[in-house]
Design a protein around this motif. Structure first.
Motif, PDB file in Angstrom:
ATOM      1  N   GLY A  51       0.808  -1.213   0.000  1.00 54.70           N
ATOM      2  CA  GLY A  51       0.000   0.000   0.000  1.00 54.70           C
ATOM      3  C   GLY A  51       0.838   1.258   0.000  1.00 54.70           C
ATOM      4  N   ARG A  52       1.903   1.285   0.804  1.00 57.63           N
ATOM      5  CA  ARG A  52       2.801   2.454   0.817  1.00 57.63           C
ATOM      6  C   ARG A  52       3.445   2.643  -0.550  1.00 57.63           C
ATOM      7  NH1 ARG A  52       7.451   3.097   5.279  1.00 57.63           N
ATOM      8  NH2 ARG A  52       5.680   4.018   6.397  1.00 57.63           N
ATOM      9  N   ALA A  53       3.967   1.573  -1.121  1.00 55.22           N
ATOM     10  CA  ALA A  53       4.627   1.686  -2.421  1.00 55.22           C
ATOM     11  C   ALA A  53       3.665   2.178  -3.492  1.00 55.22           C
ATOM     12  CB  ALA A  53       5.223   0.337  -2.817  1.00 55.22           C
ATOM     13  N   VAL A  54       2.410   1.701  -3.449  1.00 53.18           N
ATOM     14  CA  VAL A  54       1.399   2.148  -4.409  1.00 53.18           C
ATOM     15  C   VAL A  54       1.094   3.625  -4.208  1.00 53.18           C
ATOM     16  CG1 VAL A  54      -1.029   1.919  -5.076  1.00 53.18           C
ATOM     17  CG2 VAL A  54       0.373  -0.128  -4.732  1.00 53.18           C
ATOM     18  N   ALA A  55       0.896   4.038  -2.961  1.00 51.95           N
ATOM     19  CA  ALA A  55       0.564   5.435  -2.676  1.00 51.95           C
ATOM     20  C   ALA A  55       1.645   6.380  -3.183  1.00 51.95           C
ATOM     21  CB  ALA A  55       0.346   5.617  -1.174  1.00 51.95           C
ATOM     22  N   VAL A  56       2.902   6.048  -2.921  1.00 50.40           N
ATOM     23  CA  VAL A  56       3.992   6.932  -3.330  1.00 50.40           C
ATOM     24  C   VAL A  56       4.160   6.931  -4.846  1.00 50.40           C
ATOM     25  CG1 VAL A  56       6.445   7.456  -3.058  1.00 50.40           C
ATOM     26  CG2 VAL A  56       5.138   6.610  -1.101  1.00 50.40           C
ATOM     27  N   LEU A  57       4.030   5.776  -5.483  1.00 50.42           N
ATOM     28  CA  LEU A  57       4.132   5.727  -6.939  1.00 50.42           C
ATOM     29  C   LEU A  57       2.990   6.498  -7.591  1.00 50.42           C
ATOM     30  CD1 LEU A  57       5.508   4.713  -9.483  1.00 50.42           C
ATOM     31  CD2 LEU A  57       4.200   2.579  -9.270  1.00 50.42           C
ATOM     32  N   PHE A  58       1.782   6.337  -7.093  1.00 52.94           N
ATOM     33  CA  PHE A  58       0.650   7.102  -7.624  1.00 52.94           C
ATOM     34  C   PHE A  58       0.912   8.602  -7.465  1.00 52.94           C
ATOM     35  CE2 PHE A  58      -3.265   4.054  -7.550  1.00 52.94           C
ATOM     36  CZ  PHE A  58      -2.550   3.114  -8.277  1.00 52.94           C
ATOM     37  N   ARG A  60       3.823  10.105  -7.334  1.00 53.58           N
ATOM     38  CA  ARG A  60       4.830  10.497  -8.322  1.00 53.58           C
ATOM     39  C   ARG A  60       4.202  10.694  -9.696  1.00 53.58           C
ATOM     40  NH1 ARG A  60      10.910   8.215  -8.593  1.00 53.58           N
ATOM     41  NH2 ARG A  60      10.813   9.380  -6.618  1.00 53.58           N
ATOM     42  N   GLU A  61       3.123   9.960  -9.971  1.00 55.48           N
ATOM     43  CA  GLU A  61       2.442  10.076 -11.256  1.00 55.48           C
ATOM     44  C   GLU A  61       1.347  11.142 -11.241  1.00 55.48           C
ATOM     45  OE1 GLU A  61       3.202   8.739 -14.065  1.00 55.48           O
ATOM     46  OE2 GLU A  61       4.737   7.315 -13.415  1.00 55.48           O
ATOM     47  N   GLY A  62       1.219  11.879 -10.124  1.00 55.12           N
ATOM     48  CA  GLY A  62       0.347  13.045 -10.113  1.00 55.12           C
ATOM     49  C   GLY A  62      -0.938  12.941  -9.326  1.00 55.12           C
ATOM     50  N   ALA A  63      -1.190  11.813  -8.636  1.00 52.45           N
ATOM     51  CA  ALA A  63      -2.455  11.630  -7.912  1.00 52.45           C
ATOM     52  C   ALA A  63      -2.358  12.127  -6.478  1.00 52.45           C
ATOM     53  CB  ALA A  63      -2.856  10.156  -7.921  1.00 52.45           C
ATOM     54  N   GLU A  74       2.047   5.864  13.051  1.00 46.48           N
ATOM     55  CA  GLU A  74       3.421   6.252  12.712  1.00 46.48           C
ATOM     56  C   GLU A  74       3.725   5.945  11.252  1.00 46.48           C
ATOM     57  OE1 GLU A  74       8.045   5.094  13.929  1.00 46.48           O
ATOM     58  OE2 GLU A  74       6.359   4.396  15.172  1.00 46.48           O
ATOM     59  N   ASP A  75       3.400   4.731  10.824  1.00 46.14           N
ATOM     60  CA  ASP A  75       3.626   4.360   9.429  1.00 46.14           C
ATOM     61  C   ASP A  75       2.799   5.225   8.489  1.00 46.14           C
ATOM     62  OD1 ASP A  75       5.506   2.416   9.898  1.00 46.14           O
ATOM     63  OD2 ASP A  75       4.128   0.724   9.663  1.00 46.14           O
ATOM     64  N   ALA A  76       1.532   5.467   8.837  1.00 38.23           N
ATOM     65  CA  ALA A  76       0.654   6.250   7.967  1.00 38.23           C
ATOM     66  C   ALA A  76       1.177   7.667   7.769  1.00 38.23           C
ATOM     67  CB  ALA A  76      -0.758   6.275   8.530  1.00 38.23           C
ATOM     68  N   GLN A  77       1.662   8.276   8.854  1.00 42.25           N
ATOM     69  CA  GLN A  77       2.198   9.633   8.735  1.00 42.25           C
ATOM     70  C   GLN A  77       3.482   9.647   7.915  1.00 42.25           C
ATOM     71  OE1 GLN A  77       0.569  12.369   9.531  1.00 42.25           O
ATOM     72  NE2 GLN A  77      -1.098  11.009  10.160  1.00 42.25           N
ATOM     73  N   ASP A  78       4.284   8.603   8.055  1.00 45.40           N
ATOM     74  CA  ASP A  78       5.489   8.496   7.224  1.00 45.40           C
ATOM     75  C   ASP A  78       5.106   8.416   5.751  1.00 45.40           C
ATOM     76  OD1 ASP A  78       7.190   8.591   9.378  1.00 45.40           O
ATOM     77  OD2 ASP A  78       7.522   6.419   9.471  1.00 45.40           O
ATOM     78  N   THR A  79       4.102   7.586   5.434  1.00 40.91           N
ATOM     79  CA  THR A  79       3.670   7.461   4.044  1.00 40.91           C
ATOM     80  C   THR A  79       3.129   8.785   3.525  1.00 40.91           C
ATOM     81  OG1 THR A  79       3.125   5.131   4.390  1.00 40.91           O
ATOM     82  CG2 THR A  79       2.179   6.188   2.455  1.00 40.91           C
ATOM     83  N   ALA A  85       6.225  14.542  -0.460  1.00 36.43           N
ATOM     84  CA  ALA A  85       7.546  14.789  -1.028  1.00 36.43           C
ATOM     85  C   ALA A  85       7.544  14.644  -2.546  1.00 36.43           C
ATOM     86  CB  ALA A  85       8.576  13.842  -0.415  1.00 36.43           C
ATOM     87  N   GLU A  86       6.545  13.930  -3.068  1.00 32.11           N
ATOM     88  CA  GLU A  86       6.398  13.775  -4.511  1.00 32.11           C
ATOM     89  C   GLU A  86       5.580  14.914  -5.126  1.00 32.11           C
ATOM     90  OE1 GLU A  86       7.918  11.591  -6.304  1.00 32.11           O
ATOM     91  OE2 GLU A  86       8.700  10.315  -4.697  1.00 32.11           O
ATOM     92  N   GLY A  87       5.165  15.873  -4.300  1.00 27.21           N
ATOM     93  CA  GLY A  87       4.412  17.008  -4.792  1.00 27.21           C
ATOM     94  C   GLY A  87       2.915  16.816  -4.810  1.00 27.21           C
ATOM     95  N   ALA A  88       2.425  15.726  -4.198  1.00 28.05           N
ATOM     96  CA  ALA A  88       0.992  15.440  -4.146  1.00 28.05           C
ATOM     97  C   ALA A  88       0.457  15.746  -2.756  1.00 28.05           C
ATOM     98  CB  ALA A  88       0.725  13.983  -4.518  1.00 28.05           C
ATOM     99  N   ARG A  89      -0.853  15.717  -2.646  1.00 33.04           N
ATOM    100  CA  ARG A  89      -1.502  15.918  -1.352  1.00 33.04           C
ATOM    101  C   ARG A  89      -1.884  14.565  -0.753  1.00 33.04           C
ATOM    102  NH1 ARG A  89      -6.329  19.831  -2.984  1.00 33.04           N
ATOM    103  NH2 ARG A  89      -6.341  18.357  -4.748  1.00 33.04           N
ATOM    104  N   ALA A  90      -1.877  14.504   0.585  1.00 34.60           N
ATOM    105  CA  ALA A  90      -2.214  13.255   1.271  1.00 34.60           C
ATOM    106  C   ALA A  90      -3.025  13.541   2.511  1.00 34.60           C
ATOM    107  CB  ALA A  90      -0.946  12.496   1.655  1.00 34.60           C
ATOM    108  N   VAL A  91      -3.997  12.683   2.780  1.00 34.02           N
ATOM    109  CA  VAL A  91      -4.718  12.680   4.052  1.00 34.02           C
ATOM    110  C   VAL A  91      -4.744  11.241   4.542  1.00 34.02           C
ATOM    111  CG1 VAL A  91      -6.133  14.718   3.620  1.00 34.02           C
ATOM    112  CG2 VAL A  91      -6.948  12.480   2.866  1.00 34.02           C
TER     113      VAL A  91
END
Length: 283
Positions: A51-58, A60-63, A74-79, A85-91
């Motif tokens: 899930g982390r790898a998918v979130a970060v790759l998505f 990087r692709e603009g999502a 702790e893990d969720a906040q790290d992700t 860091a990829e320029g996307a927004r996260a909640v």
């Protein structure tokens, strides 16, 4: 969790990636090409592992990403920081997707935060090894199906009012659905249900222009394995039985999800991809 299912010992549930040694490899392997520019994705189990790898790759692709997780803050906040860091927004949102109300909260957060929903990644799951079929308790059986199958149904049902033509649903099944797993009887059974759900839902939603596909990973190094009750001996030889002779890494699985989420797979629905180290299985 619904009140009909008691809570299991949390030590048996997906644990913290921050405590794993060695750490799983989540980093995308190549520059993005904006294939998901302007999209919004929910990734369940997005705090760690695949899930982390998918979130970060998505990202990087603009999502923009909604990261759903159980209680691994702790893990969720790290992700989330990795996504940003990829320029996307996260909640992020914590809670048990085996509860329909939680699925509704996750979808509501996506809409309130980003205004729409384009991609649903049903990745969250749990497993509890047992040597004998008689060792699988009622509590465990109900819990595993509640998380792995009911949670997926709930997420799709809650997402449907917001998904439009061009949307994508990607469900995480497993190589265990195809080759079996003698110590993961309830888990592999849920993965069989997920594959059937994926194929049936793809037909149900085809006329709406919504594609539904699956990914069936083999042995991937994530918190699910050491924290899901695998023995030390099994962990020592984890992945060695594959033709490639090693476990896979989350960033070797995430590109399958990206392919199925973007327009590269526009003529695919009801299909399953197999990043499993070379194990040949039926499609």
């Amino acid at each position: 969790m619904t009140d009909t299912i008691a809570k299991l010992d949390e030590a048996q549930l997906p644990g913290l990636e921050a405590r794993l040694d060695p750490k799983p490899e989540w980093q995308p392997r190549y520059p993005g090409s904006r294939r998901l520019k302007g999209k919004v994705a929910i990734v369940t189990g997005g705090d760690s592992g695949i899930g982390r790898a998918v979130a970060v790759l998505f990202a990087r692709e603009g999502a923009d990403i909604v990261i759903s997780h159980l209680e691994e803050d702790e893990d969720a906040q790290d992700t989330a920081r990795m996504v940003e860091a990829e320029g996307a927004r996260a909640v992020t949102i914590a809670g048990d997707i085996g509860d329909r109300a939680q699925a509704a909260r996750i979808v509501d957060l996506a809409i309130s935060s980003f205004g729409k929903l384009d991609i649903l990644v049903n990745n969250a799951g749990e497993q509890h090894p047992d040597e004998n079929v008689t060792d699988v308790s009622d509590q465990q059986l109900k819990r595993t199906f509640q998380t792995n199958v009911y949670g997926m149904f709930y997420m799709v049902q809650e997402a449907m009012p917001h998904l439009r033509a061009g949307a994508a649903i990607i469900n995480c099944t497993s190589v265990t659905m195809y080759k079996g797993a003698d110590d993961l009887l309830d888990y592999s059974s849920t993965k069989g249900a997920i594959t059937a759900f994926t194929r049936s839902l793809s037909q149900n939603l085809a006329d709406k222009g919504i594609r539904v596909n699956g990914v069936a990973p083999g042995p991937i190094w994530t918190p699910l394995n050491p924290c899901g009750g695998a023995s030390e001996e099994k962990l020592e030889h984890f992945g060695e039985s594959t033709p490639m002779g090693r476990p896979g890494q989350p960033n070797e699985v995430a590109p399958c999800f990206l392919f199925l989420a973007c327009e590269d797979s526009s003529y695919m629905s009801g299909q399953v991809l197999h990043p499993n180290g070379g194990v040949v299985v039926g499609s």
